[in-house]
Design a protein around this motif. Structure first.
Motif, PDB file in Angstrom:
ATOM      1  N   THR A   1       2.142   1.421  11.361  1.00 35.39           N
ATOM      2  CA  THR A   1       2.898   2.279  10.459  1.00 35.39           C
ATOM      3  C   THR A   1       1.965   3.265   9.768  1.00 35.39           C
ATOM      4  N   PRO A   2       2.258   4.571   9.845  1.00 36.46           N
ATOM      5  CA  PRO A   2       1.447   5.533   9.101  1.00 36.46           C
ATOM      6  C   PRO A   2       1.533   5.248   7.600  1.00 36.46           C
ATOM      7  N   TYR A   3       0.416   5.445   6.914  1.00 39.93           N
ATOM      8  CA  TYR A   3       0.355   5.086   5.496  1.00 39.93           C
ATOM      9  C   TYR A   3       1.335   5.886   4.643  1.00 39.93           C
ATOM     10  N   LYS A   4       1.728   7.077   5.076  1.00 43.04           N
ATOM     11  CA  LYS A   4       2.656   7.869   4.262  1.00 43.04           C
ATOM     12  C   LYS A   4       3.980   7.128   4.046  1.00 43.04           C
ATOM     13  N   TYR A   5       4.398   6.311   4.996  1.00 39.88           N
ATOM     14  CA  TYR A   5       5.641   5.556   4.834  1.00 39.88           C
ATOM     15  C   TYR A   5       5.448   4.391   3.859  1.00 39.88           C
ATOM     16  N   VAL A   6       4.306   3.734   3.936  1.00 40.68           N
ATOM     17  CA  VAL A   6       3.998   2.657   3.000  1.00 40.68           C
ATOM     18  C   VAL A   6       3.856   3.240   1.596  1.00 40.68           C
ATOM     19  N   ASN A   7       3.218   4.412   1.512  1.00 38.01           N
ATOM     20  CA  ASN A   7       3.016   5.062   0.219  1.00 38.01           C
ATOM     21  C   ASN A   7       4.348   5.426  -0.438  1.00 38.01           C
ATOM     22  N   ALA A   8       5.366   5.734   0.344  1.00 42.50           N
ATOM     23  CA  ALA A   8       6.688   6.050  -0.224  1.00 42.50           C
ATOM     24  C   ALA A   8       7.240   4.829  -0.971  1.00 42.50           C
ATOM     25  N   ALA A   9       7.089   3.643  -0.387  1.00 43.68           N
ATOM     26  CA  ALA A   9       7.562   2.423  -1.056  1.00 43.68           C
ATOM     27  C   ALA A   9       6.703   2.107  -2.266  1.00 43.68           C
ATOM     28  N   VAL A  10       5.393   2.302  -2.143  1.00 39.84           N
ATOM     29  CA  VAL A  10       4.496   2.040  -3.270  1.00 39.84           C
ATOM     30  C   VAL A  10       4.783   3.006  -4.417  1.00 39.84           C
ATOM     31  N   SER A  11       5.114   4.250  -4.102  1.00 39.81           N
ATOM     32  CA  SER A  11       5.445   5.237  -5.145  1.00 39.81           C
ATOM     33  C   SER A  11       6.688   4.826  -5.929  1.00 39.81           C
ATOM     34  N   VAL A  12       7.669   4.267  -5.245  1.00 36.26           N
ATOM     35  CA  VAL A  12       8.864   3.765  -5.934  1.00 36.26           C
ATOM     36  C   VAL A  12       8.479   2.652  -6.899  1.00 36.26           C
ATOM     37  N   LEU A  13       7.619   1.747  -6.459  1.00 36.94           N
ATOM     38  CA  LEU A  13       7.166   0.652  -7.321  1.00 36.94           C
ATOM     39  C   LEU A  13       6.345   1.167  -8.500  1.00 36.94           C
ATOM     40  N   GLN A  14       5.547   2.215  -8.277  1.00 39.07           N
ATOM     41  CA  GLN A  14       4.786   2.817  -9.377  1.00 39.07           C
ATOM     42  C   GLN A  14       5.720   3.450 -10.392  1.00 39.07           C
ATOM     43  N   THR A  15       6.756   4.108  -9.925  1.00 40.68           N
ATOM     44  CA  THR A  15       7.730   4.716 -10.822  1.00 40.68           C
ATOM     45  C   THR A  15       8.396   3.660 -11.695  1.00 40.68           C
ATOM     46  N   LEU A  16       8.692   2.510 -11.093  1.00 41.92           N
ATOM     47  CA  LEU A  16       9.332   1.412 -11.833  1.00 41.92           C
ATOM     48  C   LEU A  16       8.332   0.599 -12.647  1.00 41.92           C
ATOM     49  N   GLN A  17       7.035   0.905 -12.492  1.00 38.82           N
ATOM     50  CA  GLN A  17       5.954   0.189 -13.168  1.00 38.82           C
ATOM     51  C   GLN A  17       5.980  -1.302 -12.858  1.00 38.82           C
ATOM     52  N   HIS A  18       6.267  -1.613 -11.597  1.00 44.22           N
ATOM     53  CA  HIS A  18       6.265  -3.013 -11.144  1.00 44.22           C
ATOM     54  C   HIS A  18       4.866  -3.355 -10.678  1.00 44.22           C
ATOM     55  N   ARG A  19       4.272  -4.387 -11.249  1.00 42.00           N
ATOM     56  CA  ARG A  19       2.869  -4.684 -11.013  1.00 42.00           C
ATOM     57  C   ARG A  19       2.617  -5.908 -10.126  1.00 42.00           C
ATOM     58  N   VAL A  20       3.614  -6.663  -9.784  1.00 42.02           N
ATOM     59  CA  VAL A  20       3.419  -7.860  -8.962  1.00 42.02           C
ATOM     60  C   VAL A  20       3.894  -7.536  -7.546  1.00 42.02           C
ATOM     61  N   VAL A  21       2.964  -7.020  -6.740  1.00 37.39           N
ATOM     62  CA  VAL A  21       3.272  -6.577  -5.382  1.00 37.39           C
ATOM     63  C   VAL A  21       2.261  -7.191  -4.428  1.00 37.39           C
ATOM     64  N   SER A  22       2.733  -7.645  -3.277  1.00 39.42           N
ATOM     65  CA  SER A  22       1.862  -8.211  -2.251  1.00 39.42           C
ATOM     66  C   SER A  22       2.091  -7.472  -0.939  1.00 39.42           C
ATOM     67  N   PHE A  23       1.017  -7.262  -0.202  1.00 37.27           N
ATOM     68  CA  PHE A  23       1.106  -6.725   1.139  1.00 37.27           C
ATOM     69  C   PHE A  23       0.968  -7.905   2.093  1.00 37.27           C
ATOM     70  N   VAL A  24       1.961  -8.125   2.931  1.00 37.42           N
ATOM     71  CA  VAL A  24       1.970  -9.280   3.819  1.00 37.42           C
ATOM     72  C   VAL A  24       1.203  -8.935   5.090  1.00 37.42           C
ATOM     73  N   VAL A  25       0.263  -9.814   5.439  1.00 41.33           N
ATOM     74  CA  VAL A  25      -0.575  -9.635   6.628  1.00 41.33           C
ATOM     75  C   VAL A  25      -0.654 -10.944   7.401  1.00 41.33           C
ATOM     76  N   LYS A  26      -1.176 -10.852   8.614  1.00 40.85           N
ATOM     77  CA  LYS A  26      -1.395 -12.040   9.426  1.00 40.85           C
ATOM     78  C   LYS A  26      -2.810 -12.532   9.172  1.00 40.85           C
ATOM     79  N   ASP A  27      -2.969 -13.815   8.966  1.00 39.63           N
ATOM     80  CA  ASP A  27      -4.276 -14.412   8.719  1.00 39.63           C
ATOM     81  C   ASP A  27      -5.064 -14.462  10.020  1.00 39.63           C
ATOM     82  N   VAL A  28      -6.270 -13.926   9.997  1.00 41.31           N
ATOM     83  CA  VAL A  28      -7.127 -13.935  11.168  1.00 41.31           C
ATOM     84  C   VAL A  28      -8.086 -15.103  11.053  1.00 41.31           C
TER      85      VAL A  28
END
Length: 118
Positions: A89-116
């Protein structure tokens, strides 16, 4: 008596279908350091590599994503927001969701990844 048993069986089957977790088919990003969170109090935002954002099985734009987050936080103030994006996924799409969270001032956010594993 068999009618009651049959109706109970149908009821149990319907209830079990309602509790299925929504999931997109994505290829997870990888990380060497991970942390587990409580699965019962998560709000998951799925981002596909073509930029489609969805949550709870609904495709959302940024305005409806904001409304969905507000609704989830209002229902459960301790909710954790999980952003789950495809590896490509290009980061601009992830940044759109993060920008919404910044606007709402939501601070408890996790990025889900696969454990290597090494």
């Amino acid at each position: 008596m068999s009618d009651i048993g049959f109706l109970l069986l149908i009821f149990i089957m319907l209830i079990s279908l309602m509790n299925q977790r929504y999931e997109e088919k994505i290829e997870y990003s990888e990380s060497f350091v991970t942390e587990r969170t409580q699965a019962d109090s998560n709000f998951e935002i799925w981002i596909q590599k073509n930029g489609i954002i969805s949550a709870d099985g609904e495709v959302l734009d940024t305005n409806s994503l904001e409304n969905a987050i507000v609704k989830a936080v209002t229902a459960n103030p301790g909710v954790r927001i999980h952003i789950i994006a495809d590896r490509d996924t290009p980061y601009k799409y992830v940044n759109a969701a993060v920008s919404v969270l910044q606007t709402l001032q939501h601070r408890v956010v996790s990025f889900v990844v696969k454990d290597v594993q090494n």
